[in-house]
Design a protein around this motif. Structure first.
Motif, PDB file in Angstrom:
ATOM      1  N   ARG A 360       0.842  -1.200   0.000  1.00 29.39           N
ATOM      2  CA  ARG A 360       0.000   0.000   0.000  1.00 29.39           C
ATOM      3  C   ARG A 360       0.878   1.251   0.000  1.00 29.39           C
ATOM      4  O   ARG A 360       1.834   1.354   0.771  1.00 29.39           O
ATOM      5  CB  ARG A 360      -0.904   0.000   1.248  1.00 29.39           C
ATOM      6  CG  ARG A 360      -1.788   1.243   1.356  1.00 29.39           C
ATOM      7  CD  ARG A 360      -2.649   1.155   2.605  1.00 29.39           C
ATOM      8  NE  ARG A 360      -1.831   0.983   3.801  1.00 29.39           N
ATOM      9  CZ  ARG A 360      -1.237   1.984   4.451  1.00 29.39           C
ATOM     10  NH1 ARG A 360      -1.347   3.222   4.005  1.00 29.39           N
ATOM     11  NH2 ARG A 360      -0.530   1.739   5.533  1.00 29.39           N
ATOM     12  N   CYS A 383      -3.081   0.587  -5.997  1.00 30.35           N
ATOM     13  CA  CYS A 383      -3.736   1.744  -5.371  1.00 30.35           C
ATOM     14  C   CYS A 383      -4.998   1.345  -4.619  1.00 30.35           C
ATOM     15  O   CYS A 383      -5.487   2.112  -3.782  1.00 30.35           O
ATOM     16  CB  CYS A 383      -4.066   2.795  -6.427  1.00 30.35           C
ATOM     17  SG  CYS A 383      -2.624   3.546  -7.204  1.00 30.35           S
ATOM     18  N   ALA A 384      -5.544   0.171  -4.897  1.00 31.46           N
ATOM     19  CA  ALA A 384      -6.788  -0.275  -4.257  1.00 31.46           C
ATOM     20  C   ALA A 384      -6.552  -1.058  -2.970  1.00 31.46           C
ATOM     21  O   ALA A 384      -7.519  -1.543  -2.371  1.00 31.46           O
ATOM     22  CB  ALA A 384      -7.600  -1.126  -5.235  1.00 31.46           C
TER      23      ALA A 384
END
Length: 459
Positions: A360, A383-384
């Motif tokens: 992350r 990014c998720a």
């Protein structure tokens, strides 16, 4: 009334059974899948295989011989032919089945329908891999294996091949230094980057390799592993002294390869295509794995006086990344952010790091730094990543392939104990002895005398 009472007597246990199955599926999917999920999904696959393949566009027109045979023996309608299905093989996390593609089909056709197959058969995910020309394997995963990571028990250890995480298709993610010699690992604070590093060190500790660390955070990440480290630099000044020693060690190994193969001493190192693995076992130098934590600290300078030292260190890291593989020197570079804004040489160093692991991150630009140049579609996946799932990352390499992985939890104490138990595996490298970290002596804890109650009466 009698019918109602009978219905209640039968419906009560059924409702309880259904509620228990729903609870197990939500809280204990590892137990739910082999007992309930696997039989249901198998029945769905067997009963609806032909219709699902036809709905997904994975069928072809039957051959003329097949049409004539059907019309001659039966009066039923001639339907399109799906791929020939093999034996269903159940696993602890799902099931596998091989398909023989019909003429004119390709694996990409099946991969494009993976999401449809997932919904049709009621599983968590479907992954497609090519076994050989004309044959693909469907790996059906029954539940989210990354929610609570459990590494497979049957893992064959090998030199410089260490399983450190679990892929989303329930296969282990193996860090293979022989195949991917250098790697860049990025991640924000509390993203699980340190956990990934712990697994690498703990898995490499029992192997005959030299572990070298550069940790410019005063050694807070790598100092607990001091009993197993051959060298440790805890600030940029020490790193500036350690890197030239590694460069010299690399050059001496190239001289050894030249002497063994009869190559002229004047031949440049860049033109030597062999490596230490071609040497006899008794002459082969021990492999070296260099861990660089918070690589940005080596690039940042406060005054112009430090710029010359920074440029030298960056140049030496680039040389190790370009030439170190053949000499048995491998790089594991970690940081929170890594890009051209760090300064001269950053982009060139990143280009030499074949493997990429992105945990992350705080912004999209950081994900693009790690994955944008090798797998642009993986940037969105990185990014998720949610903060509630530390250890979850996107792993890729310069081949363009990528997958989600997650590292299981490993406490710092357990990793330090593994290094302490393997302290005898530290190889003898005279050049690195001045940088050998001091190993603190563990204080002995005195066990107090047990309290006896009531206390004896003394005169």
């Amino acid at each position: 009334m009698t019918d109602l009472a009978t219905l209640l007597e039968v419906g009560g246990p059924v409702a309880a059974l259904g509620g228990g199955a729903a609870y197990a599926r939500a809280k204990h999917p590892g137990m739910y899948w082999p007992t309930v999920g696997l039989p249901i999904s198998t029945v769905r696959l067997l009963s609806s295989y032909s219709s699902v393949m036809e709905a997904c566009g994975l069928t072809v027109a039957p051959s003329r011989l097949r049409v004539l045979a059907v019309k001659a023996t039966t009066r039923r309608e001639v339907r399109p032919v799906p791929p020939r299905r093999g034996i269903i093989r159940p696993t602890t996390t799902g099931l596998r089945v091989r398909l023989r593609l019909a003429p004119g089909q390709e694996p990409a056709d099946v991969a494009a329908s993976a999401e449809r197959l997932r919904h049709a058969w009621g599983v968590h995910a479907v992954y497609v891999s090519t076994v050989k020309p004309g044959v693909v394997e469907l790996r059906l995963v029954g539940f989210d294996v990354l929610r609570k990571v459990r590494m497979p028990r049957k893992l064959l250890p090998d030199l410089l091949r260490v399983p450190v995480a679990l892929r989303e298709d329930a296969t282990p993610f193996v860090r293979d230094y022989r195949t991917v010699p250098h790697q860049l690992t990025l991640g924000a604070t509390l993203s699980g980057k340190s956990m990934y590093l712990r697994h690498l060190v703990a898995r490499l500790a029992p192997q005959p390799v030299a572990l070298v660390g550069i940790d410019c955070k005063r050694g807070v990440e790598l100092a607990p592993f001091a009993p197993r480290l051959s060298a440790l630099a805890t600030d940029p000044d020490q790193a500036a002294e350690l890197l030239p020693v590694l460069i010299k060690e690399m050059e001496e190994r190239y001289d050894l390869i030249k002497a063994r193969q009869g190559v002229a001493p004047s031949t440049p190192d860049e033109e030597i295509t062999s490596d230490i693995w071609g040497l006899p076992a008794h002459e082969r130098p021990v492999p070296v794995v260099l861990f660089v934590d918070e690589v940005a600290e080596l690039f940042l300078v406060a005054t112009k006086k430090d710029e010359e030292r920074r440029d030298e260190m960056v140049t030496q890291l680039i040389r190790l990344a370009q030439l170190g593989r053949a000499a048995g020197i491998y790089l594991e570079v970690c940081g929170q952010r890594f890009g051209a804004e760090l300064g001269k040489g950053a982009t060139m160093l990143r280009a030499q790091l074949t493997g990429r692991v992105c945990h992350r991150v705080n912004d999209e630009a950081s994900a693009k730094m790690a994955l944008g140049d090798i797998a642009p579609e993986a940037v969105a996946a990185a990014c998720a990543i949610a903060p509630e799932r530390p250890g979850l990352a996107v792993a890729g390499d310069t081949s363009g392939g990528w997958s989600r992985i997650r590292t299981p939890y490993l406490s710092l104490g357990d990793a330090a104990d593994a290094c302490r138990e393997s302290a005898h595996m530290v190889p003898d490298l005279p050049a690195l002895k001045p940088f050998r970290p001091d190993v603190p002596v563990r204080p002995t804890v005195e066990t107090p005398d047990p309290v006896v109650w009531p206390r004896p009466v003394t005169d």
